[in-house]
Enzyme design. Structure first.
Site, mmCIF file in Angstrom:
data_model
loop_
_atom_site.group_PDB
_atom_site.id
_atom_site.type_symbol
_atom_site.label_atom_id
_atom_site.label_comp_id
_atom_site.label_asym_id
_atom_site.label_seq_id
_atom_site.Cartn_x
_atom_site.Cartn_y
_atom_site.Cartn_z
ATOM 1 N N ASP A 37 -21.107 0.910 24.858
ATOM 2 C CA ASP A 37 -21.026 1.302 23.532
ATOM 3 C C ASP A 37 -19.834 2.446 23.763
ATOM 4 O O ASP A 37 -19.160 2.588 22.645
ATOM 5 C CB ASP A 37 -22.375 1.882 23.341
ATOM 6 C CG ASP A 37 -23.174 0.784 22.935
ATOM 7 O OD1 ASP A 37 -22.732 -0.542 22.773
ATOM 8 O OD2 ASP A 37 -24.523 0.925 22.795
ATOM 9 N N ILE A 83 -25.739 -37.905 16.932
ATOM 10 C CA ILE A 83 -25.834 -38.478 18.009
ATOM 11 C C ILE A 83 -27.276 -39.363 18.138
ATOM 12 O O ILE A 83 -28.204 -38.875 17.683
ATOM 13 C CB ILE A 83 -25.724 -37.781 19.654
ATOM 14 C CG1 ILE A 83 -26.589 -36.659 19.577
ATOM 15 C CG2 ILE A 83 -24.231 -37.341 19.590
ATOM 16 C CD1 ILE A 83 -26.366 -35.976 20.874
ATOM 17 N N LYS A 115 -29.907 -29.811 25.340
ATOM 18 C CA LYS A 115 -29.666 -29.985 23.920
ATOM 19 C C LYS A 115 -30.208 -28.692 23.250
ATOM 20 O O LYS A 115 -31.341 -28.484 23.061
ATOM 21 C CB LYS A 115 -30.367 -31.362 23.389
ATOM 22 C CG LYS A 115 -30.014 -31.675 22.126
ATOM 23 C CD LYS A 115 -30.646 -32.974 21.498
ATOM 24 C CE LYS A 115 -30.342 -33.311 20.126
ATOM 25 N NZ LYS A 115 -30.449 -32.359 19.095
HETATM 26 S S1 IVH Z 1 -22.678 -33.665 22.200
HETATM 27 C C1 IVH Z 1 -20.477 -36.444 18.912
HETATM 28 N N1 IVH Z 1 -24.128 -31.690 23.305
HETATM 29 O O1 IVH Z 1 -27.331 -31.809 18.877
HETATM 30 C C2 IVH Z 1 -21.378 -35.540 18.949
HETATM 31 N N2 IVH Z 1 -24.697 -32.072 20.906
HETATM 32 O O2 IVH Z 1 -28.502 -34.302 17.392
HETATM 33 C C3 IVH Z 1 -21.731 -34.889 20.183
HETATM 34 N N3 IVH Z 1 -26.453 -30.475 20.225
HETATM 35 O O3 IVH Z 1 -24.896 -32.568 16.119
HETATM 36 C C4 IVH Z 1 -22.572 -33.796 20.400
HETATM 37 N N4 IVH Z 1 -26.791 -29.329 22.123
HETATM 38 O O4 IVH Z 1 -24.787 -30.028 17.408
HETATM 39 C C5 IVH Z 1 -23.958 -32.460 22.073
HETATM 40 N N5 IVH Z 1 -25.134 -30.338 24.713
HETATM 41 C C6 IVH Z 1 -24.901 -30.935 23.284
HETATM 42 C C7 IVH Z 1 -25.839 -30.329 22.444
HETATM 43 C C8 IVH Z 1 -25.579 -31.111 21.143
HETATM 44 C C9 IVH Z 1 -27.177 -29.449 20.961
HETATM 45 C C10 IVH Z 1 -26.541 -30.831 18.913
HETATM 46 C C11 IVH Z 1 -25.380 -31.124 18.296
HETATM 47 C C12 IVH Z 1 -25.435 -32.590 17.560
HETATM 48 C C13 IVH Z 1 -26.965 -32.685 17.574
HETATM 49 C C14 IVH Z 1 -27.167 -34.123 17.517
#
Ligand code: IVH
Length: 667
Positions: A37, A83, A115
């Site tokens: 800060d 996905i 995820k």
């Molecule tokens: S790969 C073509 N990696 O989960 C899209 N997605 O249910 C490739 N998400 O919309 C996405 N963690 O926003 C990917 N490590 C990760 C992720 C991730 C969260 C979200 C993403 C996607 C959603 C699908």
């Protein structure tokens, strides 16, 4: 003088960017918040005196000073697809097979990432400067939230590279940590506003705010997991992409790992579920992706989602309840773990009244106090754990929880592992430890002594009949007959089971001895490389550490056990009792038809009794388990199968008929 100020300003900015990197990318801060800060304050003063030197990428310019009028719609240059997801390991295998089939003869590498349960956004840099942040929206058109993305402290306003690409669009999740939600909800309450039910709602509500000053107070974070549109940016693989942007100051998810074998991916996923509590943010599964971009391109997308990626989700349930008490339990290696006693609450259809608190540090970090309202979560088969405290529901002051300093069972003074998070009871003779060790020794993964359960072990230890593993083999029938609910028949059966455990072999024995860092997997590796106890005992730490997957810490722990007085005595006594200490199957097993397979039998078979089929499975290198889990390879179903069959179907585990099974073992 003017140029001196300009220089100091630039130096301060670089310093702040460096510390942002340390904090948000490496999670390894070098300075305190206060010192940070002070740097910011100094920079603000200098810029106030020299407004002509202010640049949009200065760390002081994260937070705009007025709200935007509305959110503009922006079309994604490349759509943000969703996905495919699954809860079944079998479907993950089919996914890998599909990919492999389309990429005939090629090696495929799989990247596994958490995820993150947040809000998907796209962030674009032009010539290294952050120019735009957009929500996913419907995948084609999203909202321009640049003003708020700039406030996300881990997101660099400028890439840390001298040679940035012309355009780089990164994609990832904006999210809130559990501990930040606790603070944000306290602030909501102080302002008389409604608390957020979970971090995801809080994030979704924050990222679309019109006033960036409000959004900044929500302390959002970002982790990058994908590449969008780019110009002048060349990478061949996802891992390379992640490492590159990470170097440039963009935070990437923890635990990212690359594998060449889908079974390794699945095993890794199972391990990670058990580590969920280590993360201060919510994840709802793992994402498995093809590493090479050229392969991704050839795989292409279906109408809904890319063919190169799959989310392997785990069932996760959450509930709010009151923490009634914190108890501590002593484990088999003396580790003292805190357990939460909860006001009973229904989670996923079962009533939960206990949850894991993992360790003293976690209680401290989450500031969990007896009497608090807490959020508990259950994922996979793992026992529920406490995610966070609803501090805004603390209606009266509660005393801080102090971890006990002595063992609740034997009153020895507890000691903290050097540099570690675990607190231990150092007394090997502690009755709680003895009981835990025996339970573990008798368990299915170790010596597999059927009928020797928790209640029986408690009685045996409490009555002074058993203290060491070897004592089990010295038990006499009349001693057993004096125990509760122990008849002639069950006593004989138990003695026979104990006797049978003598022949389980070295791997299972090692797995049962509660050697620190040695579970079933490590035990099997050790027995494979050193198939007799003599060979294993003769190995040096270096020789042990040469085994693939065994590191110096495990090697040292095994060595220390085998060369300690206690370890030697245990081995000598067991040997005297006739316990087998060699592993002969290690080599031949590989070629057996059921090598390494875990099989569950249900229903009545035509040709085999239950006992016969289980023996056959074991003889052919397999393991006959009694209940279906994700670890089950297949279920063998006869007439009138029970609920195990439904369970197998719901988990996507293959089911074989008796005829199919015979074909399998014949061919
Ligand atoms: S790969 C073509 N990696 O989960 C899209 N997605 O249910 C490739 N998400 O919309 C996405 N963690 O926003 C990917 N490590 C990760 C992720 C991730 C969260 C979200 C993403 C996607 C959603 C699908």
């Amino acid at each position: 003088m003017g140029s001196n100020v300009a220089q100091e300003i630039e130096k301060l900015r670089d310093l702040i960017r460096y510390h942002d990197y340390k904090y948000y990318v490496e999670a390894n801060p070098e300075i305190s918040d206060l010192e940070y800060d002070r740097l910011m304050q100094r920079l603000r003063e200098l810029e106030a005196a020299h407004p002509e030197l202010i640049t949009p990428d200065s760390p002081t310019q994260r937070i705009g000073d007025r709200p935007v009028e509305g959110l503009e719609q922006v079309r994604h240059r490349i759509p943000m697809l969703s996905i495919d997801n699954t809860y079944s390991p079998q479907e993950v295998r089919s996914f890998a097979q599909r990919v492999q089939k389309l990429l005939k003869g090629e090696t495929v590498e799989w990247v596994v990432e958490p995820k993150i349960d947040g809000v998907a956004v796209s962030i674009t840099y032009e010539a290294g400067q952050l120019v735009r942040g957009v929500t996913r929206g419907d995948g084609f058109v999203g909202d321009d939230v640049t003003h708020n993305i700039r406030t996300v402290r881990g997101v660099p306003l400028r890439l840390l590279t001298e040679a940035p690409p012309a355009v780089l669009e990164v994609r990832g999740e904006v999210f809130m940590t559990n501990s930040d939600l606790v603070r944000v909800n306290e602030e909501q309450k102080a302002r008389g506003e409604a608390p957020f039910a979970n971090p995801r709602n809080a994030t979704a509500g924050s990222i679309r705010l019109l006033d960036p000053r409000l959004c900044a107070q929500r302390r959002l974070r970002f982790l990058c997991h994908g590449l969008g549109y780019s110009e002048g940016f060349e990478v061949d693989t996802h891992m390379e992409f992640l490492h590159t942007v990470e170097k440039w100051g963009i935070p990437i998810p923890p635990w990212v790992t690359c594998f060449a074998d889908i079974e390794k991916v699945l095993a890794y996923c199972e391990e990670q579920i058990e580590r969920l509590h280590e993360l201060d943010f919510e994840i709802d599964g793992l994402v498995i992706k093809v590493n090479r971009f050229d392969q991704r391109e050839r795989l292409g997308t279906t109408a809904k989602s890319p063919r190169w990626v799959m989310a392997y989700k785990f069932e996760k349930y959450e509930a709010k309840t009151r923490l009634l008490d914190i108890r501590v339990q002593v484990g088999k290696t003396g580790v003292v773990t805190p357990v939460a006693d909860l006001e009973p609450v229904t989670l996923a259809g079962t009533v939960v009244s206990r949850a894991s608190l993992h360790n003293a540090d976690e209680i401290e970090r989450k500031d969990i106090r007896i009497g608090d309202v807490v959020v508990v979560e259950k994922a996979g088969k793992i026992i529920p754990h406490v995610v966070r405290v609803e501090k805004h529901e603390r209606t009266r002051p509660l005393p801080k929880f102090h971890f006990p300093t002595t063992c609740p069972e034997c009153h020895s003074t507890l000691v903290r592992d050097e540099g570690g998070v675990y607190i231990r009871c150092p007394n090997h003779e502690c009755p709680a430890q003895i009981k835990e060790r025996l339970r573990y020794y008798a368990s299915r993964d170790a010596m597999d002594i059927e009928g020797l359960g928790e209640k029986l072990i408690d009685q045996l230890v409490d009555r002074g009949l058993v203290r060491t593993y070897a004592d089990l083999y010295r038990l006499k029938k009349d001693q057993l007959l004096g125990l509760e609910r122990m008849g002639e028949k069950s006593a004989s059966k138990l003695l026979a089971n104990i006797e049978a455990s003598k022949n389980r072999g070295l791997a299972r024995l090692l797995a049962g001895l509660a050697i620190r860092h040695v579970g079933t997997k490590v035990a099997a590796l050790l027995a494979k490389h050193f198939p007799t106890i003599e060979k294993l005992s003769a190995a040096t730490v270096e020789e042990l550490a040469e085994i693939n997957e065994i590191g110096p810490i495990i090697a040292q722990s095994v060595y220390d056990f085998l060369h300690s007085e206690r370890g030697r005595r245990i081995i000598a006594e067991l040997k005297e009792c006739g316990v087998k200490m060699e592993e002969e199957i290690a080599v031949s097993r590989q070629s057996q038809p059921l090598a390494g397979k875990t099989i569950v039998v249900t229903g009545t078979l035509k040709r085999y009794s239950r006992h016969e089929i289980e023996e056959l499975i074991e003889r052919l290198g397999g393991h006959a388990a009694s209940s279906v889990s994700r670890k089950t390879d297949f279920v063998l179903a006869g007439e009138n199968p029970g609920s195990k069959l439904d369970k197998a179907r719901s988990l996507g585990i293959p089911v074989l008929s008796e005829e199919e099974f015979e074909k399998l073992i014949a061919g």
